[in-house]
Write a protein that holds these residues in place. Structure first.
Motif, PDB file in Angstrom:
ATOM      1  N   THR A 101     -12.381   2.599 -14.348  1.00  0.00           N
ATOM      2  CA  THR A 101     -12.318   3.959 -14.879  1.00  0.00           C
ATOM      3  C   THR A 101     -13.189   4.092 -16.119  1.00  0.00           C
ATOM      4  N   PHE A 121      -3.824   4.989 -19.935  1.00  0.00           N
ATOM      5  CA  PHE A 121      -3.447   4.225 -18.739  1.00  0.00           C
ATOM      6  C   PHE A 121      -2.390   3.143 -19.004  1.00  0.00           C
ATOM      7  N   ARG A 125       0.836  -1.209   0.000  1.00  0.00           N
ATOM      8  CA  ARG A 125       0.000   0.000   0.000  1.00  0.00           C
ATOM      9  C   ARG A 125       0.870   1.259   0.000  1.00  0.00           C
ATOM     10  N   VAL A 177     -18.218   0.653  -8.829  1.00  0.00           N
ATOM     11  CA  VAL A 177     -18.012  -0.549  -8.002  1.00  0.00           C
ATOM     12  C   VAL A 177     -19.193  -0.614  -7.038  1.00  0.00           C
TER      13      VAL A 177
END
Ligand code: HEM
Length: 403
Positions: A247, A154, A101, A289
């Motif tokens: 996205t 991306f 993370r 989501v």
């Protein structure tokens, strides 16, 4: 099956949230679950559902009680073998979650992304010009804009090679289906699991990645000792799994929102600096989501309902984002609203580590469109794609008037 048992206090529902009718139009079920109670036992899967903002938020921030390491889908990794090696971020708890993370957070801070803004804005401006020149005033905005733009910027930002990029969306679709039950949506892609997984895994090795992308930075973190060499490819895999379909459907949500709220488009055109907050409001309003699960690490009471240790909890992010107990006029897409506090990117230690990437993509695309398009509206009924986790699309026909 998880070993959850309903207590007398928990109201029950036999609805299947992963049935096609609910995936196609989740709002009626969400309202039903919110109104049934703060915790609802879903008899079909023997899990407890949270659909109100207060309880979803509380579960998201309490990672010690509601763990991710046993899987954030229906499958309970304590008893079931995951379909692929688990994510080192999404499907991990502290302390294992900490290092991956920290590495991704540093690579994806707004400051670190600043160098991409100029290029991405140019790509967005050019894309809009090309679409207007080649497709005129009526086109499918899902394909021409919401899919085309992220797929252009991306994979380059990650540092992928040119071949096989068409595998990215099908892989994400498969991974997000896998959080649900093994229903027809999962079966439909079963024959592609090995092929798509092999392609994605091949992209995550150091040699496959360019020298200046997010992927190379992840490998550089391994060189510094911030990650082990075994962790690095799995962290790259997280970007490829979580960073594309989300996205694409998030941008589609924003375009759909504006095509159905012309007044809000006028507002954005007058104040283009609202693009960022507009995207967050679209994420709140549509919740690309829709759901994630957690697993109880001990017997826990939520609003008077006992959930036993090891029980699965299904959090309805989409329902929380439209909970009238938290939002006034929640079904309205409204740029005047402050959408902060929505759980469309999650909350707490797992809150989307790529959210600044998504926001930057949205800002560039919406700004480019606002410069050139005076008005947009639906040119036909939009078509949804069904996925066990993502609120997604196949077609978004729009009609525009240029500025
Ligand atoms: C986590 C949504 C874009 C990478 C999450 C979570 C949500 C989410 C709800 C929380 C999961 C949980 O609590 O269990 C979204 C949406 C997006 C988006 C709606 C676009 C509109 C991205 C992008 C990337 C990304 C562009 C990569 C650049 C990740 C990763 C995690 C995550 C790696 C796991 C973080 C962790 O567990 O610490 N995302 N995401 N996401 N997202 Fe995103």
């Amino acid at each position: 099956m998880p070993e959850t048992t309903a207590t007398a206090a928990a109201p029950t529902s036999d609805a299947d949230p992963f049935a096609p009718e609910h995936l196609a139009d989740p709002d009626p079920l969400h309202q039903h679950l919110r109104d049934t109670g703060p915790v609802v036992h879903l008899t079909r899967y023997n899990v407890h559902a949270l659909a109100r903002h207060q309880e979803v938020h509380a579960a998201l921030v309490d990672w010690g009680t509601f763990q991710s390491g046993a899987g954030v889908g229906l499958a309970n990794f304590r008893h079931e073998k995951p379909w692929r090696p688990p994510s080192l971020l999404l499907e991990a708890d502290p302390p294992h979650h900490d290092a991956p993370r920290r590495v991704l957070r540093e690579i994806l801070t707004p400051l670190a992304l600043r160098r991409l803004r100029e290029t991405w804005q140019t790509v967005a401006d050019e894309l809009v010009e090309t679409v207007l020149a080649e497709q005129g005033t009526e086109f499918d905005a899902f394909t021409a804009l919401a899919t085309a733009f992220p797929l252009r910027v991306f994979p380059d930002a990650v540092g992928l090679g040119p071949y096989g990029r068409e595998n990215l969306l099908p892989y994400g679709n498969m991974a997000f289906n896998a959080f649900g039950p093994r229903n027809d949506l999962v079966q439909a892609d079963a024959h592609r699991v090995a092929e798509l997984s092999a392609w994605v895994n091949d992209q995550c090795v150091r040699e496959a990645l360019s020298e200046d992308g997010f992927g190379a930075r992840i490998w550089a973190a391994a060189d510094r000792g911030d990650l082990t060499p075994a962790q690095a490819p799995l962290v790259v895999r997280s970007l490829l799994t979580a960073g594309v379909d989300t996205t694409v459907h998030g941008l589609a949500a924003a375009l759909y929102a504006f095509a159905t709220h012309p007044g809000q488009w006028q507002r954005l055109r007058e104040r283009p600096e609202l693009a960022r907050v507009a995207f967050d409001e679209a994420v709140r309003w549509q919740s690309p989501v829709q759901t994630f699960f957690r697993t109880a690490t001990k017997d826990v009471d939520i609003a008077g309902t006992r959930i036993p240790e090891g029980g699965k909890i299904l959090m309805f992010l989409g329902a929380a984002n439209r909970d009238p107990r938290r939002w006034s006029d929640p079904d309205r897409f409204d740029l005047a609203r402050d959408p902060s506090g929505h759980v469309g990117f999650g909350m707490g230690i797992h809150q989307c580590v790529g959210q600044h990437v998504a926001r930057l993509e949205a800002e560039c695309l919406l700004t480019a469109l606002a410069r050139r398009v005076a008005h947009l509206e639906l040119a036909g009924p939009p078509r949804r794609h069904l996925n066990n986790t993502l609120r997604s699309w196949v077609q978004l026909p729009i009609r525009i008037r240029t500025a």
